[in-house]
Design a protein around this motif. Structure first.
Motif, PDB file in Angstrom:
ATOM      1  N   GLN A 116       3.222 -10.342   1.596  1.00  0.00           N
ATOM      2  CA  GLN A 116       3.219  -9.185   2.016  1.00  0.00           C
ATOM      3  C   GLN A 116       3.552  -8.224   0.610  1.00  0.00           C
ATOM      4  OE1 GLN A 116       2.166  -7.659   4.675  1.00  0.00           O
ATOM      5  NE2 GLN A 116       2.496  -5.721   3.756  1.00  0.00           N
ATOM      6  N   ILE A 117       4.889  -8.528  -0.008  1.00  0.00           N
ATOM      7  CA  ILE A 117       5.252  -7.913  -1.250  1.00  0.00           C
ATOM      8  C   ILE A 117       4.037  -7.818  -2.286  1.00  0.00           C
ATOM      9  CG2 ILE A 117       6.793  -7.912  -3.162  1.00  0.00           C
ATOM     10  CD1 ILE A 117       8.817  -9.061  -0.939  1.00  0.00           C
ATOM     11  N   LYS A 118       3.300  -8.948  -2.525  1.00  0.00           N
ATOM     12  CA  LYS A 118       2.231  -9.029  -3.562  1.00  0.00           C
ATOM     13  C   LYS A 118       1.388  -7.905  -3.165  1.00  0.00           C
ATOM     14  CE  LYS A 118      -0.740 -12.020  -6.069  1.00  0.00           C
ATOM     15  NZ  LYS A 118      -1.416 -13.282  -6.007  1.00  0.00           N
ATOM     16  N   GLN A 119       0.902  -7.911  -1.805  1.00  0.00           N
ATOM     17  CA  GLN A 119      -0.236  -7.046  -1.288  1.00  0.00           C
ATOM     18  C   GLN A 119       0.325  -5.628  -1.532  1.00  0.00           C
ATOM     19  OE1 GLN A 119      -1.841  -7.611   2.524  1.00  0.00           O
ATOM     20  NE2 GLN A 119      -2.281  -5.518   2.948  1.00  0.00           N
ATOM     21  N   ASP A 120       1.734  -5.501  -1.278  1.00  0.00           N
ATOM     22  CA  ASP A 120       2.240  -3.938  -1.565  1.00  0.00           C
ATOM     23  C   ASP A 120       1.957  -3.540  -3.102  1.00  0.00           C
ATOM     24  OD1 ASP A 120       2.691  -3.812   1.105  1.00  0.00           O
ATOM     25  OD2 ASP A 120       4.585  -4.313   0.851  1.00  0.00           O
ATOM     26  N   VAL A 121       2.355  -4.380  -3.935  1.00  0.00           N
ATOM     27  CA  VAL A 121       2.233  -4.141  -5.300  1.00  0.00           C
ATOM     28  C   VAL A 121       0.662  -3.990  -5.744  1.00  0.00           C
ATOM     29  CG1 VAL A 121       2.442  -5.145  -7.664  1.00  0.00           C
ATOM     30  CG2 VAL A 121       4.176  -5.564  -6.064  1.00  0.00           C
ATOM     31  N   TYR A 122      -0.264  -4.504  -5.172  1.00  0.00           N
ATOM     32  CA  TYR A 122      -1.733  -4.353  -5.476  1.00  0.00           C
ATOM     33  C   TYR A 122      -2.057  -3.027  -4.718  1.00  0.00           C
ATOM     34  CZ  TYR A 122      -3.237  -8.959  -7.075  1.00  0.00           C
ATOM     35  OH  TYR A 122      -3.582 -10.265  -7.759  1.00  0.00           O
ATOM     36  N   TYR A 123      -1.390  -2.809  -3.675  1.00  0.00           N
ATOM     37  CA  TYR A 123      -1.867  -1.574  -2.921  1.00  0.00           C
ATOM     38  C   TYR A 123      -1.366  -0.299  -3.668  1.00  0.00           C
ATOM     39  CZ  TYR A 123      -2.051   1.992   0.742  1.00  0.00           C
ATOM     40  OH  TYR A 123      -2.419   3.257   1.522  1.00  0.00           O
ATOM     41  N   VAL A 124      -0.196  -0.279  -4.109  1.00  0.00           N
ATOM     42  CA  VAL A 124       0.676   0.852  -5.099  1.00  0.00           C
ATOM     43  C   VAL A 124      -0.167   1.028  -6.385  1.00  0.00           C
ATOM     44  CG1 VAL A 124       2.350   1.679  -6.253  1.00  0.00           C
ATOM     45  CG2 VAL A 124       2.638   0.706  -3.933  1.00  0.00           C
ATOM     46  N   ASN A 125      -0.728  -0.060  -7.005  1.00  0.00           N
ATOM     47  CA  ASN A 125      -1.305  -0.078  -8.368  1.00  0.00           C
ATOM     48  C   ASN A 125      -2.798   0.388  -7.997  1.00  0.00           C
ATOM     49  OD1 ASN A 125       0.800  -0.876  -9.833  1.00  0.00           O
ATOM     50  ND2 ASN A 125       0.027  -3.109  -9.612  1.00  0.00           N
ATOM     51  N   GLY A 126      -3.436  -0.139  -6.953  1.00  0.00           N
ATOM     52  CA  GLY A 126      -4.897   0.236  -6.510  1.00  0.00           C
ATOM     53  C   GLY A 126      -4.990   1.789  -6.373  1.00  0.00           C
ATOM     54  N   ARG A 127      -3.675   2.379  -5.816  1.00  0.00           N
ATOM     55  CA  ARG A 127      -3.917   3.716  -5.442  1.00  0.00           C
ATOM     56  C   ARG A 127      -3.918   4.398  -6.881  1.00  0.00           C
ATOM     57  NH1 ARG A 127       0.855   5.881  -1.693  1.00  0.00           N
ATOM     58  NH2 ARG A 127       2.082   5.293  -3.875  1.00  0.00           N
ATOM     59  N   ASP A 128      -3.140   4.156  -7.901  1.00  0.00           N
ATOM     60  CA  ASP A 128      -3.380   4.664  -8.970  1.00  0.00           C
ATOM     61  C   ASP A 128      -4.727   4.632  -9.776  1.00  0.00           C
ATOM     62  OD1 ASP A 128      -0.592   5.524  -8.950  1.00  0.00           O
ATOM     63  OD2 ASP A 128       0.093   3.938 -10.056  1.00  0.00           O
ATOM     64  N   LEU A 129      -5.295   3.405  -9.617  1.00  0.00           N
ATOM     65  CA  LEU A 129      -6.726   3.276 -10.100  1.00  0.00           C
ATOM     66  C   LEU A 129      -7.686   4.053  -9.265  1.00  0.00           C
ATOM     67  CD1 LEU A 129      -6.473  -0.688 -10.524  1.00  0.00           C
ATOM     68  CD2 LEU A 129      -6.806   0.964 -12.339  1.00  0.00           C
ATOM     69  N   TYR A 130      -7.291   4.066  -8.027  1.00  0.00           N
ATOM     70  CA  TYR A 130      -8.249   4.896  -7.274  1.00  0.00           C
ATOM     71  C   TYR A 130      -8.318   6.446  -7.584  1.00  0.00           C
ATOM     72  CZ  TYR A 130     -10.420   6.945  -3.223  1.00  0.00           C
ATOM     73  OH  TYR A 130     -11.302   7.800  -2.335  1.00  0.00           O
ATOM     74  N   ILE A 131      -7.139   6.924  -7.814  1.00  0.00           N
ATOM     75  CA  ILE A 131      -7.148   8.120  -8.277  1.00  0.00           C
ATOM     76  C   ILE A 131      -7.565   8.625  -9.540  1.00  0.00           C
ATOM     77  CG2 ILE A 131      -5.333  10.084  -8.828  1.00  0.00           C
ATOM     78  CD1 ILE A 131      -3.568   8.888  -6.688  1.00  0.00           C
ATOM     79  N   LYS A 132      -7.550   7.630 -10.202  1.00  0.00           N
ATOM     80  CA  LYS A 132      -8.238   7.576 -11.723  1.00  0.00           C
ATOM     81  C   LYS A 132      -9.734   7.638 -11.744  1.00  0.00           C
ATOM     82  CE  LYS A 132      -7.810   6.066 -16.360  1.00  0.00           C
ATOM     83  NZ  LYS A 132      -7.437   4.861 -17.061  1.00  0.00           N
ATOM     84  N   HIS A 133     -10.183   6.797 -10.843  1.00  0.00           N
ATOM     85  CA  HIS A 133     -11.532   6.347 -11.090  1.00  0.00           C
ATOM     86  C   HIS A 133     -12.582   6.722  -9.877  1.00  0.00           C
ATOM     87  CE1 HIS A 133     -11.002   4.109 -14.717  1.00  0.00           C
ATOM     88  NE2 HIS A 133      -9.919   3.359 -14.102  1.00  0.00           N
ATOM     89  N   CYS A 134     -11.875   6.853  -8.713  1.00  0.00           N
ATOM     90  CA  CYS A 134     -12.831   6.771  -7.643  1.00  0.00           C
ATOM     91  C   CYS A 134     -12.655   8.219  -6.895  1.00  0.00           C
ATOM     92  CB  CYS A 134     -12.236   5.812  -6.529  1.00  0.00           C
ATOM     93  SG  CYS A 134     -12.074   4.049  -7.353  1.00  0.00           S
ATOM     94  N   GLN A 135     -11.638   8.899  -6.932  1.00  0.00           N
ATOM     95  CA  GLN A 135     -11.121   9.973  -5.914  1.00  0.00           C
ATOM     96  C   GLN A 135     -12.115  11.268  -6.278  1.00  0.00           C
ATOM     97  OE1 GLN A 135      -6.763  10.513  -4.949  1.00  0.00           O
ATOM     98  NE2 GLN A 135      -7.073  12.761  -5.674  1.00  0.00           N
ATOM     99  N   ASN A 136     -12.410  11.327  -7.573  1.00  0.00           N
ATOM    100  CA  ASN A 136     -13.345  12.420  -7.710  1.00  0.00           C
ATOM    101  C   ASN A 136     -14.325  12.582  -6.747  1.00  0.00           C
ATOM    102  OD1 ASN A 136     -11.937  13.915  -9.846  1.00  0.00           O
ATOM    103  ND2 ASN A 136     -12.620  12.230 -11.345  1.00  0.00           N
TER     104      ASN A 136
END
Lengths: 140, 216
Positions: free
Chosen positions: A26-46
């Protein structure tokens, strides 16, 4: 009074136990989730929006859980290589294309996938970088 | 007793003062300006400030019809520069602009003008598809195509938005995401970063201010 105190203490202990039950996965997934959010904002959110709502008939929303589930094996390819074919999401046809993101590493793709498939009303759990590597070998 | 009266009285005065200040709110007129000597009706000469205005233009819109300044006669409009295959700032700008578009659905005095800077690919038919897909193709939002020279010149010289064709950029173009507010006299009254939620909110607040200006 005594009973109340003991009761509270018991509840507190129970909460602590449940909380610590969050295992390493679960902790690993949370880490992925948080990093994924930064990547999402950078590459996908527009295009896909802060709430994954998409944009008119130009960009599909990321809220169609069934589509995401059915295409779980294709999502990594979509992100890495882009999409050129027409796809149908939530009953709406989306023509045109999605740009490719060849600069993303497998782990980045896994993280952004974990974020997307566990946000916007989706709850589909973990996706590892190893899975991404395997899937990417067999992209259409 | 006297003291008790003076407190509500001063409060009342403060409220009156503040509310009258709000009535004075006006948007600034942006861009360079010059002073010109003019002849007044009574024959004497004086000086007048000449503000920057958007010059006459003619572009093809999404219906392949040539439109000019006349399309925006007696309208206020929001202008921007984009291209349909842009996946960086444009979708955010247009998502925000669409919100304004929906908000002023019933007001024909507010219009929108998007210039494409991708003069090679974004022909009127491509723009038409884009407008339909964005869900804004009802005439109030004009998408226009022009030659590189004409569009780039009006962007930089008149709307004061930087646009560059750059082959090293991922998608071939670099541009700024300003939403430029133009009044009925074709003057620039505001420029807002279309990717910044706060500035877009400010634009939403400024539109009624500009609209009420002409009603006085």
């Amino acid at each position: 009074m005594r009973r109340f105190l003991i009761g509270t203490l018991f509840l507190f202990m129970l909460a602590t136990i449940i909380y610590s039950c969050q295992d390493a996965g679960q902790i690993k997934q949370d880490v992925y989730y948080v990093n994924g959010r930064d990547l999402y904002i950078k590459h996908c959110q527009n295009c896909h929006g802060a709430k994954g709502e998409g944009l008119g008939a130009l960009t599909p929303p990321l809220t169609d859980t069934i589509f995401l589930k059915e295409n779980k094996q294709n999502l990594a390819c979509f992100i890495k290589n882009g999409i050129k074919d027409t796809i149908t999401v939530s009953g709406q046809k989306y023509e045109g294309s999605m740009p490719a993101f060849p600069e993303l590493y497998d782990i980045d793709i896994a993280q952004v996938m974990v974020y997307i498939t566990n946000s916007f009303g989706n709850k589909q759990g973990m996706y590892t970088a190893e899975e991404v590597s395997t899937v990417l070998k067999n992209c259409k | 007793m006297k003291l008790q009266f003076s407190i509500p009285l001063s409060l009342f005065a403060a409220i009156v003062l503040f509310s009258s200040c709000q009535g004075e709110k006006k948007l600034p007129i942006l861009g360079p300006r010059s002073v010109e000597t003019v002849t007044k009706p009574d024959g004497s000469t004086g000086t007048d400030t000449v503000y920057k205005t958007i010059p006459a233009f003619s572009f093809l819109n999404q219906d392949s019809v040539a439109i000019t300044n006349d399309k925006f006669k007696d309208k206020i409009y929001i202008a921007d520069f984009f291209f349909t295959s842009c996946s960086t700032i444009c979708p955010t700008m247009h998502r925000n602009m669409k919100e304004i578009f929906e908000k002023y659905k019933d007001n024909p005095e507010v219009m929108y003008l998007s210039h494409t800077i991708d003069f090679k690919y974004d022909t009127p038919s491509v723009l038409k598809k884009y407008a339909q897909k964005l869900g804004v193709d009802d005439g109030r939002w004009q998408f226009v195509h022009g030659s590189k020279d004409s569009v780039y010149k009006i962007a930089e010289k008149d709307y004061l938005v930087a646009v560059i064709e750059d082959s090293t950029a991922k998608e071939g173009y670099i541009h700024q995401g300003w939403l430029v507010l133009i009044d009925k006299q074709k003057r620039i009254r505001g420029a807002y970063d279309g990717t910044d939620a706060k500035q877009v909110a400010q634009l939403m607040k400024d539109i009624p201010v500009l609209l009420s200006e002409d009603k006085k």
